[in-house]
Design an enzyme around this catalytic site. Structure first.
Site, short mmCIF file in Angstrom:
data_model
loop_
_atom_site.label_atom_id
_atom_site.label_comp_id
_atom_site.label_asym_id
_atom_site.label_seq_id
_atom_site.Cartn_x
_atom_site.Cartn_y
_atom_site.Cartn_z
N ARG A 80 -2.14 -5.90 -8.31
CA ARG A 80 -1.13 -6.92 -8.04
C ARG A 80 -1.07 -7.98 -9.13
NH1 ARG A 80 -3.32 -7.48 -2.08
NH2 ARG A 80 -5.06 -6.74 -3.33
N HIS A 103 0.84 -1.21 0.00
CA HIS A 103 0.00 0.00 0.00
C HIS A 103 0.87 1.26 0.00
CE1 HIS A 103 -3.18 -2.55 2.30
NE2 HIS A 103 -3.65 -2.36 1.08
N LYS A 128 -16.63 -6.81 5.15
CA LYS A 128 -15.42 -7.38 5.74
C LYS A 128 -15.50 -7.25 7.25
CE LYS A 128 -12.21 -6.47 1.91
NZ LYS A 128 -10.98 -5.78 1.49
N SER A 138 -3.06 -7.53 3.04
CA SER A 138 -3.30 -7.38 4.48
C SER A 138 -3.65 -8.74 5.10
CB SER A 138 -4.45 -6.40 4.72
OG SER A 138 -4.10 -5.13 4.25
P1 ADP Z 1 -6.22 -5.72 0.55
O1 ADP Z 1 -6.57 -6.51 -0.67
O2 ADP Z 1 -4.77 -5.83 0.92
O3 ADP Z 1 -7.18 -5.81 1.70
P2 ADP Z 1 -7.14 -2.96 0.26
O4 ADP Z 1 -8.59 -3.02 0.02
O5 ADP Z 1 -6.71 -2.36 1.55
O6 ADP Z 1 -6.35 -4.29 0.03
O7 ADP Z 1 -6.42 -2.26 -0.95
C1 ADP Z 1 -6.39 -0.93 -1.28
C2 ADP Z 1 -5.66 -0.78 -2.61
O8 ADP Z 1 -4.30 -1.17 -2.47
C3 ADP Z 1 -6.21 -1.64 -3.74
O9 ADP Z 1 -6.14 -0.88 -4.93
C4 ADP Z 1 -5.25 -2.80 -3.83
O10 ADP Z 1 -5.21 -3.36 -5.12
C5 ADP Z 1 -3.96 -2.10 -3.49
N1 ADP Z 1 -2.96 -3.00 -2.98
C6 ADP Z 1 -3.04 -3.81 -1.91
N2 ADP Z 1 -1.89 -4.51 -1.74
C7 ADP Z 1 -1.06 -4.11 -2.74
C8 ADP Z 1 0.27 -4.47 -3.14
N3 ADP Z 1 0.95 -5.39 -2.45
N4 ADP Z 1 0.80 -3.87 -4.24
C9 ADP Z 1 0.08 -2.96 -4.91
N5 ADP Z 1 -1.17 -2.57 -4.61
C10 ADP Z 1 -1.74 -3.14 -3.53
#
Ligand code: ADP
Length: 161
Positions: free
Chosen positions: A90, A17, A41, A128
């Site tokens: 990703r 992130h 969630k 996460s």
């Molecule tokens: P998670 O899938 O980890 O719960 P979130 O809903 O918090 O993710 O994700 C917020 C944004 O961050 C999304 O656009 C997600 O694709 C991106 N994201 C999460 N992990 C990564 C990563 N390792 N590399 C790039 N983008 C990421």
């Protein structure tokens, strides 16, 4: 001033992130990280805890703010005058859902574009939920989460066992 929003659950924020947030901060004058309340969630950290962890992890980025929000993201974008949503991709597994969201959001608010940044290769596997699994078994998460929050995440998730 060009403003972008980076929405997500951030439960908790990872180095993946942070990589996306930092890159967005180089592309836009102002970046608002939005911790979105997602009723589907069941999070490990409250929205305020999550926002606070992101604030600590992004303290050195002068043009990054962190807020929490419950509702339609496009209403929030209008409210803060954002012209873009920046998301990380990703793998192809992220794509279908993100593509759908981007199209719906465009329909709801045509003034906002969704930009996808390709994950940095070293964070491709990182999510996460993986961090939470490793931490819950007492594994080392130092490579996965920002150093400012690593201890808090370990203590919270390990204590749950
Ligand atoms: P998670 O899938 O980890 O719960 P979130 O809903 O918090 O993710 O994700 C917020 C944004 O961050 C999304 O656009 C997600 O694709 C991106 N994201 C999460 N992990 C990564 C990563 N390792 N590399 C790039 N983008 C990421």
């Amino acid at each position: 001033m060009r403003t972008a929003i980076c929405p997500g659950s951030f439960d908790p924020v990872t180095k993946g992130h942070l990589d996306i947030i930092g890159r967005a901060a180089r592309l836009f004058e102002r970046v608002i990280v939005v911790v979105v309340v997602n009723a589907e969630k069941s999070p490990s950290f409250t929205v305020e805890e999550r926002a606070d962890m992101i604030r600590r992890a992004t303290a050195e980025l002068g043009n990054v703010e962190v807020e929490t929000f419950s509702g339609l993201l496009m209403d929030y974008a209008r409210h803060v005058g954002a012209t873009a949503v920046v998301k990380g991709l990703r793998a192809v597994t992220d794509f279908e859902y993100e593509f759908q969201m981007a199209l719906i959001n465009k329909k709801l608010n045509p003034t906002v574009d969704t930009l996808f940044l390709t994950t940095s290769a070293e964070y491709m596997y990182l999510s996460s939920s993986i961090v939470k699994q490793v931490a819950s078994f007492g594994g080392n998460i130092d490579d996965f989460v920002p150093e400012q929050i690593a201890e808090e995440v370990k203590q919270r998730l390990c204590a749950k066992q």
